[in-house]
Write a protein that holds these residues in place. Structure first.
Motif, PDB file in Angstrom:
ATOM      1  N   GLY A  44       3.433 -55.015  11.182  1.00 44.81           N
ATOM      2  CA  GLY A  44       3.500 -56.442  10.909  1.00 44.81           C
ATOM      3  C   GLY A  44       3.153 -56.781   9.467  1.00 44.81           C
ATOM      4  O   GLY A  44       3.065 -55.907   8.612  1.00 44.81           O
ATOM      5  N   PRO A  45       2.937 -58.086   9.199  1.00 44.58           N
ATOM      6  CA  PRO A  45       2.621 -58.513   7.838  1.00 44.58           C
ATOM      7  C   PRO A  45       1.338 -57.859   7.325  1.00 44.58           C
ATOM      8  O   PRO A  45       0.313 -57.871   8.005  1.00 44.58           O
ATOM      9  N   VAL A  46       1.427 -57.288   6.146  1.00 46.81           N
ATOM     10  CA  VAL A  46       0.307 -56.525   5.590  1.00 46.81           C
ATOM     11  C   VAL A  46      -0.662 -57.452   4.866  1.00 46.81           C
ATOM     12  O   VAL A  46      -0.261 -58.313   4.085  1.00 46.81           O
ATOM     13  N   PHE A  47      -1.963 -57.244   5.107  1.00 44.90           N
ATOM     14  CA  PHE A  47      -3.022 -57.978   4.428  1.00 44.90           C
ATOM     15  C   PHE A  47      -3.655 -57.128   3.323  1.00 44.90           C
ATOM     16  O   PHE A  47      -4.019 -57.628   2.275  1.00 44.90           O
ATOM     17  N   PHE A  48      -3.788 -55.811   3.561  1.00 41.44           N
ATOM     18  CA  PHE A  48      -4.467 -54.918   2.626  1.00 41.44           C
ATOM     19  C   PHE A  48      -3.689 -53.624   2.482  1.00 41.44           C
ATOM     20  O   PHE A  48      -3.220 -53.062   3.466  1.00 41.44           O
ATOM     21  N   ILE A  49      -3.559 -53.163   1.235  1.00 38.56           N
ATOM     22  CA  ILE A  49      -2.996 -51.843   0.946  1.00 38.56           C
ATOM     23  C   ILE A  49      -4.022 -51.088   0.120  1.00 38.56           C
ATOM     24  O   ILE A  49      -4.520 -51.600  -0.892  1.00 38.56           O
ATOM     25  N   GLY A  50      -4.347 -49.877   0.549  1.00 41.32           N
ATOM     26  CA  GLY A  50      -5.230 -48.997  -0.212  1.00 41.32           C
ATOM     27  C   GLY A  50      -4.389 -47.999  -0.982  1.00 41.32           C
ATOM     28  O   GLY A  50      -3.537 -47.315  -0.401  1.00 41.32           O
ATOM     29  N   LEU A  51      -4.585 -47.948  -2.294  1.00 48.50           N
ATOM     30  CA  LEU A  51      -3.869 -47.002  -3.148  1.00 48.50           C
ATOM     31  C   LEU A  51      -4.840 -45.944  -3.646  1.00 48.50           C
ATOM     32  O   LEU A  51      -6.012 -46.236  -3.897  1.00 48.50           O
ATOM     33  N   ARG A  52      -4.338 -44.739  -3.819  1.00 51.67           N
ATOM     34  CA  ARG A  52      -5.140 -43.653  -4.374  1.00 51.67           C
ATOM     35  C   ARG A  52      -4.500 -43.215  -5.690  1.00 51.67           C
ATOM     36  O   ARG A  52      -3.294 -42.984  -5.744  1.00 51.67           O
ATOM     37  N   ILE A  53      -5.327 -43.146  -6.739  1.00 49.58           N
ATOM     38  CA  ILE A  53      -4.905 -42.662  -8.050  1.00 49.58           C
ATOM     39  C   ILE A  53      -5.787 -41.458  -8.332  1.00 49.58           C
ATOM     40  O   ILE A  53      -6.967 -41.622  -8.640  1.00 49.58           O
ATOM     41  N   ASP A  54      -5.239 -40.266  -8.175  1.00 52.06           N
ATOM     42  CA  ASP A  54      -6.041 -39.041  -8.212  1.00 52.06           C
ATOM     43  C   ASP A  54      -7.191 -39.204  -7.225  1.00 52.06           C
ATOM     44  O   ASP A  54      -6.960 -39.465  -6.066  1.00 52.06           O
ATOM     45  N   GLY A  55      -8.439 -39.125  -7.664  1.00 49.92           N
ATOM     46  CA  GLY A  55      -9.574 -39.240  -6.747  1.00 49.92           C
ATOM     47  C   GLY A  55     -10.125 -40.641  -6.631  1.00 49.92           C
ATOM     48  O   GLY A  55     -11.128 -40.857  -5.966  1.00 49.92           O
ATOM     49  N   SER A  56      -9.486 -41.627  -7.261  1.00 50.22           N
ATOM     50  CA  SER A  56      -9.978 -43.007  -7.233  1.00 50.22           C
ATOM     51  C   SER A  56      -9.144 -43.856  -6.287  1.00 50.22           C
ATOM     52  O   SER A  56      -8.005 -43.528  -5.986  1.00 50.22           O
ATOM     53  N   GLU A  57      -9.747 -44.956  -5.855  1.00 48.70           N
ATOM     54  CA  GLU A  57      -9.047 -45.880  -4.961  1.00 48.70           C
ATOM     55  C   GLU A  57      -8.965 -47.263  -5.579  1.00 48.70           C
ATOM     56  O   GLU A  57      -9.871 -47.699  -6.292  1.00 48.70           O
ATOM     57  N   LEU A  58      -7.862 -47.936  -5.295  1.00 51.70           N
ATOM     58  CA  LEU A  58      -7.621 -49.313  -5.713  1.00 51.70           C
ATOM     59  C   LEU A  58      -7.085 -50.058  -4.500  1.00 51.70           C
ATOM     60  O   LEU A  58      -6.151 -49.595  -3.850  1.00 51.70           O
ATOM     61  N   GLY A  59      -7.684 -51.195  -4.190  1.00 49.45           N
ATOM     62  CA  GLY A  59      -7.223 -51.993  -3.060  1.00 49.45           C
ATOM     63  C   GLY A  59      -6.406 -53.179  -3.532  1.00 49.45           C
ATOM     64  O   GLY A  59      -6.657 -53.736  -4.607  1.00 49.45           O
ATOM     65  N   LEU A  60      -5.429 -53.558  -2.733  1.00 49.57           N
ATOM     66  CA  LEU A  60      -4.629 -54.760  -2.969  1.00 49.57           C
ATOM     67  C   LEU A  60      -4.713 -55.630  -1.726  1.00 49.57           C
ATOM     68  O   LEU A  60      -4.503 -55.149  -0.613  1.00 49.57           O
ATOM     69  N   VAL A  61      -5.037 -56.907  -1.911  1.00 47.08           N
ATOM     70  CA  VAL A  61      -5.162 -57.850  -0.801  1.00 47.08           C
ATOM     71  C   VAL A  61      -4.160 -58.973  -1.001  1.00 47.08           C
ATOM     72  O   VAL A  61      -4.034 -59.517  -2.105  1.00 47.08           O
ATOM     73  N   ALA A  62      -3.457 -59.336   0.065  1.00 45.58           N
ATOM     74  CA  ALA A  62      -2.446 -60.393   0.017  1.00 45.58           C
ATOM     75  C   ALA A  62      -3.077 -61.767   0.157  1.00 45.58           C
ATOM     76  O   ALA A  62      -3.890 -62.002   1.050  1.00 45.58           O
ATOM     77  N   ASP A  63      -2.711 -62.660  -0.756  1.00 43.37           N
ATOM     78  CA  ASP A  63      -3.076 -64.071  -0.669  1.00 43.37           C
ATOM     79  C   ASP A  63      -2.044 -64.843  -1.466  1.00 43.37           C
ATOM     80  O   ASP A  63      -2.080 -64.872  -2.694  1.00 43.37           O
ATOM     81  N   GLU A  64      -1.087 -65.449  -0.751  1.00 40.07           N
ATOM     82  CA  GLU A  64       0.018 -66.136  -1.418  1.00 40.07           C
ATOM     83  C   GLU A  64      -0.437 -67.325  -2.252  1.00 40.07           C
ATOM     84  O   GLU A  64       0.286 -67.782  -3.132  1.00 40.07           O
ATOM     85  N   SER A  65      -1.640 -67.832  -2.021  1.00 37.21           N
ATOM     86  CA  SER A  65      -2.094 -69.020  -2.737  1.00 37.21           C
ATOM     87  C   SER A  65      -2.794 -68.704  -4.061  1.00 37.21           C
ATOM     88  O   SER A  65      -3.070 -69.612  -4.833  1.00 37.21           O
ATOM     89  N   VAL A  66      -3.083 -67.426  -4.327  1.00 31.76           N
ATOM     90  CA  VAL A  66      -3.828 -67.090  -5.549  1.00 31.76           C
ATOM     91  C   VAL A  66      -2.924 -67.237  -6.780  1.00 31.76           C
ATOM     92  O   VAL A  66      -1.795 -66.773  -6.783  1.00 31.76           O
ATOM     93  N   PRO A  67      -3.416 -67.930  -7.815  1.00 31.46           N
ATOM     94  CA  PRO A  67      -2.609 -68.059  -9.029  1.00 31.46           C
ATOM     95  C   PRO A  67      -2.628 -66.753  -9.828  1.00 31.46           C
ATOM     96  O   PRO A  67      -3.608 -66.013  -9.794  1.00 31.46           O
ATOM     97  N   THR A  68      -1.540 -66.476 -10.509  1.00 30.84           N
ATOM     98  CA  THR A  68      -1.496 -65.299 -11.376  1.00 30.84           C
ATOM     99  C   THR A  68      -1.498 -65.749 -12.828  1.00 30.84           C
ATOM    100  O   THR A  68      -1.259 -66.915 -13.127  1.00 30.84           O
TER     101      THR A  68
END
Length: 127
Positions: A44-68
């Protein structure tokens, strides 16, 4: 006042809130080889994606209302093998190069870029 050490080692995972998970996942994957290792929920619709860059982690969280593009108060610093070789990838992936890479007095070559949401990212390598 004295500080005491934590009982167990702590880790820190930066998490970026974004209106477009797919765009940022593609940017970090294409730029530094970040690979998805988890997503919530799995179906279903994703709220969180965990990314791995070598041994480090970066999270991405969905929020359509956040300004960029607003000024950020955090900077991601990513150690890479060749800063200069990555700069040509930034714009096609939706990011922005803020200037050429420079050798810093503390022994790093650094390039300042922005991801597609306008978040500050430094690409670094030892000199």
């Amino acid at each position: 006042m004295s500080a005491t050490a934590p009982a167990a080692p702590a880790t820190v995972q930066p998490v970026i809130v974004t209106p477009d998970l797919g765009r940022l996942k593609a940017f970090y994957g294409g730029l530094v080889g970040a690979e998805e290792f988890t997503r919530v929920p799995e179906e279903g619709p994703v709220f969180f994606i965990g990314l791995r860059i070598d041994g480090s982690e970066l999270g991405l969280v969905a929020d359509e209302s956040v300004p960029t593009g607003t000024p950020t108060r955090i900077l991601l610093s990513i150690a890479v093998e060749d800063v200069d070789a990555l700069l040509d990838r930034v714009a096609p992936l939706g990011g922005k190069v803020l200037g050429p890479a420079d050798d810093m007095p503390w022994g790093q070559r650094v390039a300042h870029v922005q991801d597609p949401d306008g978040n500050a990212v430094n690409l670094t390598q030892p000199v």
